[in-house]
Design an enzyme around this catalytic site. Structure first.
Site, short mmCIF file in Angstrom:
data_model
loop_
_atom_site.label_atom_id
_atom_site.label_comp_id
_atom_site.label_asym_id
_atom_site.label_seq_id
_atom_site.Cartn_x
_atom_site.Cartn_y
_atom_site.Cartn_z
N GLU A 66 0.82 -1.22 0.00
CA GLU A 66 0.00 0.00 0.00
C GLU A 66 0.85 1.27 0.00
O GLU A 66 0.64 2.17 0.81
CB GLU A 66 -0.99 -0.01 1.18
CG GLU A 66 -1.91 -1.22 1.11
CD GLU A 66 -2.91 -1.31 2.27
OE1 GLU A 66 -2.80 -0.52 3.22
OE2 GLU A 66 -3.80 -2.19 2.20
N ASN A 114 2.34 -4.83 -3.28
CA ASN A 114 0.95 -5.24 -3.09
C ASN A 114 0.10 -4.01 -2.81
O ASN A 114 0.53 -3.09 -2.11
CB ASN A 114 0.92 -6.17 -1.86
CG ASN A 114 -0.39 -6.90 -1.66
OD1 ASN A 114 -0.91 -7.50 -2.59
ND2 ASN A 114 -0.92 -6.86 -0.44
N HIS A 127 -10.01 -6.54 -2.64
CA HIS A 127 -11.11 -6.45 -1.67
C HIS A 127 -12.29 -5.79 -2.41
O HIS A 127 -12.37 -4.57 -2.51
CB HIS A 127 -10.69 -5.62 -0.46
CG HIS A 127 -9.60 -6.28 0.33
ND1 HIS A 127 -9.80 -7.44 1.04
CD2 HIS A 127 -8.29 -5.96 0.49
CE1 HIS A 127 -8.67 -7.80 1.63
NE2 HIS A 127 -7.73 -6.93 1.30
N GLU A 131 -5.57 -10.96 -1.86
CA GLU A 131 -6.44 -10.81 -0.68
C GLU A 131 -7.91 -10.79 -1.08
O GLU A 131 -8.70 -9.98 -0.59
CB GLU A 131 -6.09 -9.52 0.08
CG GLU A 131 -4.62 -9.44 0.47
CD GLU A 131 -4.26 -8.21 1.29
OE1 GLU A 131 -5.17 -7.51 1.80
OE2 GLU A 131 -3.05 -7.94 1.42
N ASP A 176 -11.63 -10.85 -1.38
CA ASP A 176 -12.92 -11.07 -0.72
C ASP A 176 -13.93 -10.16 -1.41
O ASP A 176 -13.57 -9.15 -2.01
CB ASP A 176 -12.89 -10.90 0.80
CG ASP A 176 -12.29 -9.62 1.32
OD1 ASP A 176 -12.21 -8.63 0.58
OD2 ASP A 176 -11.89 -9.60 2.51
C1 XIL Z 1 -6.26 -6.92 7.86
C2 XIL Z 1 -6.58 -8.15 8.68
O1 XIL Z 1 -7.46 -8.96 7.96
C3 XIL Z 1 -7.20 -7.75 10.00
O2 XIL Z 1 -7.35 -8.89 10.84
C4 XIL Z 1 -6.32 -6.71 10.69
O3 XIL Z 1 -6.96 -6.26 11.87
C5 XIL Z 1 -6.06 -5.54 9.78
O4 XIL Z 1 -5.48 -6.00 8.58
N1 XIL Z 1 -4.84 -5.00 3.34
C6 XIL Z 1 -3.84 -5.80 3.80
C7 XIL Z 1 -4.11 -6.75 4.90
O5 XIL Z 1 -2.76 -5.82 3.21
O6 XIL Z 1 -2.98 -6.96 5.71
C8 XIL Z 1 -5.25 -6.29 5.77
O7 XIL Z 1 -5.53 -7.32 6.72
C9 XIL Z 1 -6.45 -5.99 4.91
C10 XIL Z 1 -6.15 -4.89 3.93
#
Ligand code: XIL
Length: 543
Positions: A160, A201, A237, A266, A268
């Site tokens: 990020e 990422n 996401h 990641e 979802d």
């Molecule tokens: C999130 C986790 O899922 C949570 O449990 C934690 O509290 C915060 O982080 N981007 C990322 C991940 O790169 O590491 C994050 O994960 C979600 C967003």
């Protein structure tokens, strides 16, 4: 030099049997598991795992171990977990992930070495030189710990680094070290683990957009400077209410054309809770799209889902009112999203789908006018996805809808209709007919010249303000219209009309001063309603 780990992480199918021989025997998993289908396509399918259910819940461990051939620590490898105080490393949670992967013949993606979030305040409070040293040391220790471990094949080196517009994020890293910390971090990671794939990422970089273009330009420029960036992670996401991102496959391909590996890191796909069949179907379609995009790009090595059960997901804590983003429900039952991922990995349309959708619910009728009516029904479910509904009066098709409601138009006035609904899937399988609903279109208002339309102007808990516009095709000297509501609705006050009530049928007749409506003109009246439900006030049937 041939590197086994590099070959695994780029998804080279031919080496998979070798891994199985080198790693301890994995528990048997069904030949129909996600991981077996993914492996057969030369891809990984993974999940982010949380430390505590991994330690304590059999159902969680079983699915995590048998359905996936790749895992990522959801939190256990972040800086606050691995180096909570300077040079005091804590490995138990990270090791638990790596050990689980080893036992189950899975590859691990390390997440994440350098990030502005979940990084202890002692790091954030360092001055520039000390911060640079602490970063290099952290990378050397964390990536170095697993460098010789065959399970750990890749790392998110930076996470990020862009803000939402695609500019460099104004993080403490950037403020103190400028953008040079990125190249510095990649070089430190390469030194710590020379054969791990090193990734950048980020989120909202799935489709072609300003932020993904900024990422593209950065990766291109880093590689031109021989900075060891091997891989781009698209967090993914997603949310069904925001639509599927545009040109995901093309975006993956442009990164691939730079020579880097692409991963969905990641995934979802959240929705506004509660779930229902139509949201589940849309979510499943988005999962299918994402898997298919990765399958279509040879340098896309695989897909990691950010969790797997809705019982453990960051979504409800982070996005109020949203959830149900994963492929298993809270009771570890497979959702349509699981089937979507499974079928896409298994080759999608290669097996003919002969399963029809379930019958839709009996339609509820509202807003009947002289020429139309609105039908709403409970959605069908399907083994793949429902693609649409057709509404019939007997054998006459009145219209089609992609969602579970339809406003019919072009009906004849003062006519009786008995309607039913049939659902379709993509393979053309048709459901059984729903139950039937009957209604009669109105005659229109005096002389058939006027028609009324209703709208809710405002609503609050237990009350609402309605407004009706009566529009007349020819001149009239008076009008009246009846709004019929379900039980529990009352009218407490009205204006610009006189009201008579019969149960929940409310008839509004023109006031003395607004009965005369010229041809093409209209009159408007309003009222305050009360109702016992919550959410959106009910819509009246107009006659
Ligand atoms: C999130 C986790 O899922 C949570 O449990 C934690 O509290 C915060 O982080 N981007 C990322 C991940 O790169 O590491 C994050 O994960 C979600 C967003």
């Amino acid at each position: 030099m041939f590197s086994l780990r590099r070959a695994i992480s780029t998804g080279a199918l031919a080496v998979l049997p070798i891994i199985a021989a080198l790693l301890p025997a994995a528990p048997a998993h069904a030949a129909d598991s996600l991981r077996d289908h993914a492996a057969a396509r030369g891809k990984f399918v993974g999940a982010a795992l949380a430390t505590s259910p991994l330690a304590g819940e059999t159902a969680y461990r079983t699915i995590a171990g048998t359905e996936f051939n790749q895992i990522t620590a959801e939190n256990a490898m972040k800086w606050d977990a691995t180096e909570p105080s300077q040079n005091q490393f804590s490995w138990s949670a990270a090791d638990a992930i790596v050990n689980f992967a080893t036992q189950n013949g899975q590859q691990v993606h390390g997440h994440t070495l350098v990030w502005h979030s979940q990084t202890p305040s002692w790091v954030q409070n360092l001055g520039a030189d000390a911060l640079r040293s602490a970063m290099r040391n952290h990378i050397a220790q964390v990536a170095g710990r697993y460098a010789a471990n065959p399970a750990v094949v890749s790392w998110d080196v930076v996470n990020e680094v862009f803000d939402d517009s695609g500019n460099m994020r104004d993080s403490f890293w950037y403020q103190k070290l400028g953008d040079g910390y990125i190249a510095d971090a990649f070089r430190a990671a390469r030194a710590a683990d020379p054969d791990a794939r090193l990734c950048i990422n980020d989120y909202n970089v799935e489709g072609v957009n300003a932020k993904s273009t900024a990422m593209y330009n950065l990766v291109k420029s880093l590689r031109a400077q021989n900075v060891p960036v091997d891989c781009v992670g698209l967090q993914s996401h997603l949310a069904i209410q925001y639509g599927f991102p545009g040109q995901v496959q093309q975006n993956m391909q442009r990164f691939a054309d730079l020579g880097v590996e692409v991963r969905v890191t990641e995934l979802d796909i959240r929705l506004q809770t509660p779930r229902d069949a139509s949201k589940d179907a849309q979510q499943a379609a988005y999962y299918t799209n994402m898997v298919n995009a990765c399958l279509a790009v040879s340098r896309c090595s695989g897909i990691t889902i950010w969790g797997f059960t809705d019982k453990y997901s960051w979504v409800p804590d982070t996005f109020p009112g949203q959830g149900a983003a994963l492929i298993y429900d809270e009771g570890y039952n497979r959702k349509p999203a699981y089937t979507a991922v499974h079928d896409a990995l298994a080759g999608g349309g290669t097996t003919p789908d002969t399963t029809p959708p379930t019958a839709p619910g009996t339609p509820a009728v509202s807003a009947v006018t002289a020429s139309g009516a609105t039908l709403t029904w409970a959605a069908s479910t399907d083994n793949r996805a429902v693609t649409g509904y057709d509404v019939y009066a007997g054998t006459l098709k009145l219209g089609s809808s992609a969602s579970s409601s339809l406003t019919l138009t072009g009906l004849s006035p003062q006519s009786a209709y008995t309607v039913h609904v049939v659902a379709r899937d993509a393979a053309g399988n048709l459901s059984a007919a729903s139950g039937t609903a009957s209604f009669t279109t109105s005659a229109g208002q005096p002389g058939g010249a006027c028609a009324a339309t209703y709208k809710t102007v405002n609503s609050w808990q237990g009350g609402f303000q309605g407004e009706v516009t009566v529009t007349c095709a020819t001149a009239v000297t008076g009008w009246k219209t009846t709004l019929t509501y379900p039980a529990g609705v009352g009218v407490t006050q009205s204006w610009s009309s006189t009201l008579s009530t019969s149960g929940t049928a409310f008839t509004f007749t023109n006031a003395a001063w607004n009965g005369a409506v010229p041809a093409g003109g209209s009159a408007t009246f309003g009222f305050i309603g009360s109702w016992t439900g919550s959410g959106t006030p009910p819509t009246p049937v107009i006659s």
